[in-house]
Design a protein around this motif. Structure first.
Motif, PDB file in Angstrom:
ATOM      1  N   PRO A 206     -58.264  19.135  -1.830  1.00 14.57           N
ATOM      2  CA  PRO A 206     -57.520  17.888  -1.958  1.00 14.57           C
ATOM      3  C   PRO A 206     -57.227  17.244  -0.612  1.00 14.57           C
ATOM      4  CG  PRO A 206     -56.066  19.762  -2.267  1.00 14.57           C
ATOM      5  CD  PRO A 206     -57.453  20.317  -2.196  1.00 14.57           C
ATOM      6  N   HIS A 208     -55.077  14.192  -0.604  1.00 16.10           N
ATOM      7  CA  HIS A 208     -53.703  13.704  -0.752  1.00 16.10           C
ATOM      8  C   HIS A 208     -53.234  14.042  -2.157  1.00 16.10           C
ATOM      9  CE1 HIS A 208     -50.150  11.222  -0.315  1.00 16.10           C
ATOM     10  NE2 HIS A 208     -50.449  10.614  -1.459  1.00 16.10           N
ATOM     11  N   ILE A 209     -52.349  14.994  -2.273  1.00 15.33           N
ATOM     12  CA  ILE A 209     -51.920  15.448  -3.592  1.00 15.33           C
ATOM     13  C   ILE A 209     -50.506  14.970  -3.894  1.00 15.33           C
ATOM     14  CG2 ILE A 209     -53.399  17.487  -3.538  1.00 15.33           C
ATOM     15  CD1 ILE A 209     -50.909  19.144  -2.868  1.00 15.33           C
ATOM     16  N   GLN A 288     -56.844  18.216  -8.746  1.00 18.91           N
ATOM     17  CA  GLN A 288     -56.814  17.852  -7.326  1.00 18.91           C
ATOM     18  C   GLN A 288     -58.211  17.578  -6.782  1.00 18.91           C
ATOM     19  OE1 GLN A 288     -54.472  20.487  -4.867  1.00 18.91           O
ATOM     20  NE2 GLN A 288     -52.866  20.697  -6.406  1.00 18.91           N
ATOM     21  N   SER A 290     -61.418  15.686  -5.254  1.00 19.16           N
ATOM     22  CA  SER A 290     -61.433  14.771  -4.105  1.00 19.16           C
ATOM     23  C   SER A 290     -61.463  13.312  -4.533  1.00 19.16           C
ATOM     24  CB  SER A 290     -62.645  15.082  -3.221  1.00 19.16           C
ATOM     25  OG  SER A 290     -63.854  14.953  -3.961  1.00 19.16           O
ATOM     26  N   THR A 293     -57.841  12.365  -5.249  1.00 19.13           N
ATOM     27  CA  THR A 293     -56.951  12.369  -4.082  1.00 19.13           C
ATOM     28  C   THR A 293     -57.387  11.358  -3.029  1.00 19.13           C
ATOM     29  OG1 THR A 293     -58.234  14.130  -3.022  1.00 19.13           O
ATOM     30  CG2 THR A 293     -56.390  14.805  -4.428  1.00 19.13           C
ATOM     31  N   GLN A 298     -56.017   6.364  -5.199  1.00 24.15           N
ATOM     32  CA  GLN A 298     -54.553   6.324  -5.151  1.00 24.15           C
ATOM     33  C   GLN A 298     -54.051   4.878  -5.062  1.00 24.15           C
ATOM     34  OE1 GLN A 298     -52.208   8.971  -5.025  1.00 24.15           O
ATOM     35  NE2 GLN A 298     -53.858  10.346  -5.614  1.00 24.15           N
ATOM     36  N   MET A 310     -50.485  15.569 -10.669  1.00 20.04           N
ATOM     37  CA  MET A 310     -51.647  16.432 -10.446  1.00 20.04           C
ATOM     38  C   MET A 310     -51.353  17.884 -10.782  1.00 20.04           C
ATOM     39  SD  MET A 310     -53.501  15.028  -6.990  1.00 20.04           S
ATOM     40  CE  MET A 310     -54.211  13.376  -6.954  1.00 20.04           C
TER      41      MET A 310
END
Length: 381
Positions: A206, A208-209, A288, A290, A293, A298, A310
């Protein structure tokens, strides 16, 4: 010499599917409990050569299709053939439950099929029935009782839905027949809901989770309140394909989906952009991966006023509703109909037809035996 291990066809096909999806050999061996990498290599060779029939051959000496194994004598050949017939009968006994409750019609059909290869008395002995019983059942084969007609009605419904329904759902489609009776008949003839093939969940790195807001609470009080999304492999066409879908937890309806050849950010954005106007506070849950994220995804989620949630890394149970849907899709179409190699156009058509069936026709017990669309339409009135 070590003990030989016999792997079911389903395990072999699952291993092939995982390799086609790019999963490392070591990981495939560990997850499916396969002893030797050479076995996986052999199965992949048969798959590429179009020799899927070889996945069903018994444990022992491997041989080229169209050529039999070499034997030291005629006696050895007959013994090997007899062992193979016994294996077939044993498999038949497990699938049809012969031995617990012998089904006359099925026994007659099996004897008729095998009587050219071995004596009738020998077949009956393996099945655990008297030869006289076989002749009596054969003589009465054209006489249908009320129970026979009832069984046929149940069987017709099971076949109509391609064995996707369990006995509870089949009972809902009948009148005046109890659940226990339907269950017994389906077990008697081997008409139960087909066992689903286990699915491996990918994990990614990930970027940005966000927190897991659902925390496995997969309930919703109104449509479009809580949504879940994921990607699954479709390794059945001329090239690898992927399905991205979004499911509404209120009624289990697939409200957006995309079929593509590359699982990049644009692929999941196309699915996201299919969503209708959403109520304030809508939550969209994913793993999660890619693509989820990524900055672009987003940003698109925030622009739609959606709150992102998530799963924890490597925890597919945190997103089980969409995992279950993808498993059902493959189990009730490709695996059920033994479709492992076809055209890309055929794969797309199968998936689109199934999603329509899943949303509009396929009933769910938790929805009061209604389809997702029927349940939603009644709820909004």
């Amino acid at each position: 010499m070590g003990t030989r291990v016999s792997y079911p066809v389903e395990v072999k096909m699952k291993a092939i599917e995982m390799r086609l999806a790019g999963i490392p050999v070591k990981q495939v061996l560990e997850e499916l409990n396969i002893r030797n990498h050479s076995q996986l290599k052999t199965w992949m060779k048969w798959y590429r050569n179009g020799e899927l029939h070889r996945l069903e051959q018994p444990v022992g000496k491997q041989y080229t299709f169209g050529k039999g194994p070499e034997y030291e004598s005629e006696t050895a050949k007959l013994q090997a053939e007899n062992r193979y017939l016994k294996q077939q009968i044993e498999v038949f006994k497990k699938v049809r439950r012969v031995g617990e409750e012998v089904v006359p019609k099925v026994v007659v059909e099996l004897v008729e099929e095998l009587k050219e290869m071995m004596p009738i008395g020998e077949i009956c002995r393996h099945l655990g029935v008297a030869r006289s019983s076989y002749y009596r059942w054969k003589a009465n084969g054209n006489k249908f009782t009320q129970k026979d007609l009832r069984d046929q009605q149940i069987g017709d419904l099971c076949k109509l839905h391609k064995f996707r329904y369990g006995y509870r759902k089949i009972t809902e489609l009948l009148t005046g027949i109890s659940e226990k009776t339907v269950q017994r008949v389906m077990q008697k003839y081997g008409w139960q809901c087909r066992v689903k093939v286990k699915k491996r969940k990918r994990t990614g790195q990930p970027a940005h989770i966000v927190p897991n807001l659902l925390a496995r609470d997969f309930t919703a009080s109104k449509p479009l309140e809580r949504l879940v999304t994921d990607i699954t492999y479709l390794p059945f066409g001329q090239s690898m394909m992927y399905l991205s879908s979004i499911l509404d937890l209120f009624n289990g309806e697939i409200i957006a989906f995309t079929i593509g050849f590359t699982q990049d950010t644009d692929f999941v954005l196309d699915t996201l952009n299919q969503l209708p106007d959403l109520p304030e506070g809508c939550i969209l849950h994913s793993d999660q991966g890619s693509v989820y994220t990524s900055y672009a995804y987003q940003k698109a989620v925030k622009e739609k006023g959606i709150t992102m949630s998530m799963s924890r890394k490597g925890t597919p149970a945190d997103n089980s509703p969409i995992e279950t849907f993808h498993s059902s899709l493959k189990s009730e179409t490709f695996y059920l109909d033994d479709i492992y190699r076809t055209t890309n156009a055929c794969v797309i058509n199968i998936v689109e037809e199934y999603i329509y069936y899943y949303n509009n026709i396929r009933i769910k017990t938790k929805l009061n035996n209604q389809s997702p669309v029927q349940y939603r339409q009644l709820a909004v009135k």
